[in-house]
Write a protein that holds these residues in place. Structure first.
Motif, short mmCIF file in Angstrom:
data_model
loop_
_atom_site.label_atom_id
_atom_site.label_comp_id
_atom_site.label_asym_id
_atom_site.label_seq_id
_atom_site.Cartn_x
_atom_site.Cartn_y
_atom_site.Cartn_z
N GLY A 67 49.75 46.86 41.22
CA GLY A 67 49.69 45.79 40.23
C GLY A 67 49.50 46.29 38.81
O GLY A 67 50.27 45.96 37.90
N ARG A 68 48.45 47.10 38.60
CA ARG A 68 48.19 47.62 37.25
C ARG A 68 49.30 48.56 36.81
O ARG A 68 49.68 48.56 35.63
N SER A 69 49.82 49.35 37.73
CA SER A 69 50.91 50.26 37.35
C SER A 69 52.15 49.45 36.98
O SER A 69 52.93 49.86 36.10
N GLY A 70 52.35 48.29 37.59
CA GLY A 70 53.45 47.41 37.21
C GLY A 70 53.28 46.91 35.79
O GLY A 70 54.24 46.88 35.01
N MET A 71 52.05 46.52 35.42
CA MET A 71 51.78 46.08 34.05
C MET A 71 52.00 47.24 33.07
O MET A 71 52.56 47.05 31.99
N ALA A 72 51.55 48.44 33.46
CA ALA A 72 51.73 49.61 32.61
C ALA A 72 53.22 49.93 32.42
O ALA A 72 53.66 50.26 31.32
N THR A 73 53.99 49.79 33.50
CA THR A 73 55.43 50.02 33.43
C THR A 73 56.08 49.06 32.45
O THR A 73 56.86 49.47 31.58
N GLN A 74 55.73 47.79 32.53
CA GLN A 74 56.29 46.80 31.62
C GLN A 74 55.90 47.08 30.17
O GLN A 74 56.73 46.98 29.27
N LEU A 75 54.65 47.45 29.94
CA LEU A 75 54.18 47.76 28.59
C LEU A 75 54.97 48.92 28.00
O LEU A 75 55.49 48.84 26.88
N LEU A 76 55.06 50.02 28.75
CA LEU A 76 55.76 51.19 28.24
C LEU A 76 57.26 50.94 28.07
O LEU A 76 57.85 51.37 27.08
N GLU A 77 57.87 50.21 29.02
CA GLU A 77 59.29 49.88 28.88
C GLU A 77 59.54 49.10 27.60
O GLU A 77 60.53 49.32 26.91
N SER A 78 58.63 48.19 27.26
CA SER A 78 58.81 47.36 26.06
C SER A 78 58.71 48.19 24.77
O SER A 78 59.13 47.73 23.71
N HIS A 79 58.19 49.41 24.89
CA HIS A 79 58.11 50.31 23.74
C HIS A 79 59.14 51.44 23.83
O HIS A 79 59.04 52.44 23.11
N GLY A 80 60.10 51.31 24.73
CA GLY A 80 61.20 52.26 24.79
C GLY A 80 61.00 53.48 25.67
O GLY A 80 61.77 54.43 25.58
N TYR A 81 59.98 53.48 26.51
CA TYR A 81 59.75 54.61 27.42
C TYR A 81 60.51 54.43 28.72
O TYR A 81 60.79 53.31 29.14
N LYS A 82 60.83 55.56 29.37
CA LYS A 82 61.47 55.54 30.69
C LYS A 82 60.35 55.59 31.73
O LYS A 82 59.61 56.57 31.78
N VAL A 83 60.23 54.54 32.52
CA VAL A 83 59.10 54.42 33.43
C VAL A 83 59.53 53.82 34.76
O VAL A 83 60.41 52.96 34.80
N VAL A 84 58.90 54.28 35.84
CA VAL A 84 59.07 53.66 37.16
C VAL A 84 57.68 53.36 37.73
O VAL A 84 56.72 54.06 37.42
N ASN A 85 57.60 52.32 38.53
CA ASN A 85 56.35 51.91 39.15
C ASN A 85 56.30 52.38 40.60
O ASN A 85 57.21 52.09 41.37
N MET A 86 55.23 53.09 40.97
CA MET A 86 55.07 53.51 42.36
C MET A 86 54.48 52.33 43.14
O MET A 86 53.32 51.98 42.97
N THR A 87 55.32 51.72 43.98
CA THR A 87 54.89 50.55 44.74
C THR A 87 53.87 50.95 45.82
O THR A 87 53.96 52.02 46.40
N GLY A 88 52.92 50.07 46.03
CA GLY A 88 51.90 50.33 47.05
C GLY A 88 50.72 51.11 46.55
O GLY A 88 49.64 51.07 47.15
N GLY A 89 50.90 51.86 45.47
CA GLY A 89 49.81 52.61 44.86
C GLY A 89 49.13 53.60 45.79
O GLY A 89 49.68 54.02 46.81
N MET A 90 47.90 53.94 45.44
CA MET A 90 47.16 54.93 46.21
C MET A 90 46.79 54.42 47.60
O MET A 90 46.58 55.21 48.51
N LEU A 91 46.77 53.11 47.79
CA LEU A 91 46.50 52.57 49.13
C LEU A 91 47.60 52.97 50.10
O LEU A 91 47.36 53.15 51.29
N ALA A 92 48.83 53.14 49.59
CA ALA A 92 49.97 53.50 50.44
C ALA A 92 50.25 55.01 50.42
O ALA A 92 51.07 55.49 51.19
N TRP A 93 49.59 55.75 49.54
CA TRP A 93 49.84 57.19 49.40
C TRP A 93 49.32 57.94 50.61
O TRP A 93 48.16 57.79 51.01
#
Length: 98
Positions: A67-93
């Motif tokens: 969830g938070r990484s998704g928000m971070a991805t959207q924030l950085l994308e809106s500023h022109g960064y190349k970003v991907v979100n790792m789904t599931g996070g550390m719970l799935a790692w």
């Protein structure tokens, strides 16, 4: 928003491909374990520290569940960064942690 699974990240790391991981969890969460090589920038500080990132590099954002990484991805994308979100996070790692 682009997504990547935890297994895809693990495969890239195992193949020694360059993966630039940013863990946006809080410091106390990261202290319990993070993916080796991940840089911790808590989500609340990301806006103030994004100048430390290189817009020519693709970053993979990590948090506890995605969830938070998704928000971070959207924030950085809106500023022109190349970003991907790792789904599931550390719970799935299932890979190594340090």
């Amino acid at each position: 928003m682009k997504d990547i699974t935890t297994s895809e990240v693990a495969k890239k790391l195992a193949a020694k491909q360059p993966v630039h991981l940013i863990d946006v969890r809080e410091v106390d969460e990261v202290a319990q374990g993070k993916i080796p090589g991940a840089v911790n920038i808590p989500l609340g500080l990301l806006e103030f520290r994004m100048h430390e990132l290189d817009k020519s590099v693709e970053y993979t954002m990590v948090c506890r569940s995605g969830g938070r990484s998704g928000m971070a991805t959207q924030l950085l994308e809106s500023h022109g960064y190349k970003v991907v979100n790792m789904t599931g996070g550390m719970l799935a790692w299932e890979g190594d942690v340090e």
